[in-house]
Design a protein around this motif. Structure first.
Motif, PDB file in Angstrom:
ATOM      1  N   THR A 248       0.846  -1.204   0.000  1.00 35.33           N
ATOM      2  CA  THR A 248       0.000   0.000   0.000  1.00 35.33           C
ATOM      3  C   THR A 248       0.877   1.247   0.000  1.00 35.33           C
TER       4      THR A 248
ATOM      5  N   VAL B  97      -8.520   2.325  -0.237  1.00 35.36           N
ATOM      6  CA  VAL B  97      -7.086   2.270  -0.553  1.00 35.36           C
ATOM      7  C   VAL B  97      -6.272   1.910   0.692  1.00 35.36           C
TER       8      VAL B  97
ATOM      9  N   GLN C  80     -14.193   9.342  -2.217  1.00 33.61           N
ATOM     10  CA  GLN C  80     -12.936   8.755  -1.727  1.00 33.61           C
ATOM     11  C   GLN C  80     -12.586   9.249  -0.330  1.00 33.61           C
TER      12      GLN C  80
END
Ligand SMILES: C[S@@+](CC[C@H](N)C(=O)[O-])C[C@H]1O[C@@H](n2cnc3c(N)ncnc32)[C@H](O)[C@@H]1O
Length: 304
Positions: A101, A140, A177
């Motif tokens: 990540t 994410v 997001q």
């Protein structure tokens, strides 16, 4: 700085276009009579600038507090000499502990360990309280929230979760997001016993919560869900000498000519005071479909 836009063939500013340390110092000295107390050196990546400790030392000579925001890729080797030069505090950007990540979000091969070594070096050098800025994006790096809190609990390092903002034009931001601070706090309260800490100054951007057992604190910067334009006291100076009165402004005010033409601190101070007193920026409070199409400076020019 997305690779598609800032690739190998991108023409960056020539070094002579950057403000010199002397010119930066002149702006800081001119801002002091109109109330400047703290300077944060950010970027771009500030630790790429050679001899940065010379700037720190000269700024400290003006009696201001000096802080630095960095990705920490070069911090381990520089923390000690920055502390010796008088740097007060460091904030490190770290959005994930998970290597995959981290690589995805930074688009770089710099290992997480290098960043953690930089944080340790800053703590050892006394650049406290060291803060870690973490921008959470839905889908994410939400799974990094708890590992980040656990990693820094009991170390004296404060993790601060920043809501993902629509800064600049290149990050393809969408409201969907954004993970609101309230959601992260709810989630963390199920795992940790947290108590709110009263804000000290109205201009403090982070709302702080403490672990009840005294093992540290966590901060939340809710720039999208709870904008704080009315309390914002930050002026931003770009590397090429433009003064931006808001993170979301477009062109900024070119100070270079005034810095160099006259050499008179009072003229520069008056010009800055005039720009500042006319300021009416409140982008985050009036964010809408209409304002979202207005031109905006990129975060990589003015550093957050
Ligand atoms: C732009 S960086 C510049 C300084 C340095 N290169 C670094 O990485 O810390 C400054 C801060 O802005 C934050 N930031 C970048 N993009 C952001 C966004 N879209 N929304 C909120 N914060 C953001 C980063 O997490 C970082 O802490």
């Amino acid at each position: 700085m997305p690779r598609e836009r800032f690739g190998e063939d991108h023409t960056f500013l020539p070094r002579r276009a950057y403000l010199s340390f002397d010119e930066i110092q002149k702006v800081v000295d001119a801002c002091k009579p109109v109330g400047l107390e703290k300077v944060r050196i950010t970027g771009g990546e500030p630790l790429l600038r050679p001899n940065l400790e010379e700037l720190v030392s000269s700024l400290k000579g003006s009696g201001v507090e000096v802080a630095l925001t960095t990705n920490a890729s070069l911090l381990a080797g520089q923390a000690e000499r920055l502390a010796e030069a008088g740097l007060d505090r460091v904030t490190v950007s770290l959005d994930a502990l998970d290597p995959k990540t981290h690589a995805q979000m930074t688009d770089s091969s710099i290992p997480v360990e290098t960043v953690l070594d930089g944080i340790d070096a800053a703590v050892s050098a006394g650049l406290s309280p060291v803060k870690v800025n973490c921008v959470i994006q839905k889908g994410v790096n939400e799974d990094q929230v708890v590992p980040l809190v656990e990693r820094f609990r009991g170390t004296g390092v404060t993790v601060r979760f920043i809501e993902y903002m629509d800064v600049g034009r290149t990050n393809g931001w969408q409201l969907a997001q954004v993970v609101p601070s309230a959601d992260i706090l709810d989630f963390l309260q199920k795992r940790f016993d947290l108590t709110p800490i009263d804000p000290i100054n109205p201009s403090d951007v982070a709302r702080r919560w403490a672990h009840s057992d005294g093992s540290g604190e966590i901060g939340f910067i809710s720039s999208v869900s709870k904008p704080f334009c009315g309390d914002c006291v930050r002026a931003r100076l770009s590397a090429d000498g433009r003064l931006h009165t808001c993170l979301f402004s477009s062109g900024g005010h070119d100070l270079r000519a005034i810095i160099n033409n006259d050499g008179n601190e009072q003229t520069l101070s008056d010009a800055i005071a005039a720009i500042w007193s006319r300021r009416d920026d409140r982008y985050s409070e009036i964010r809408s479909l209409e304002t979202s199409v207005l031109p905006r400076v990129e975060m990589s020019y003015i550093g957050g």
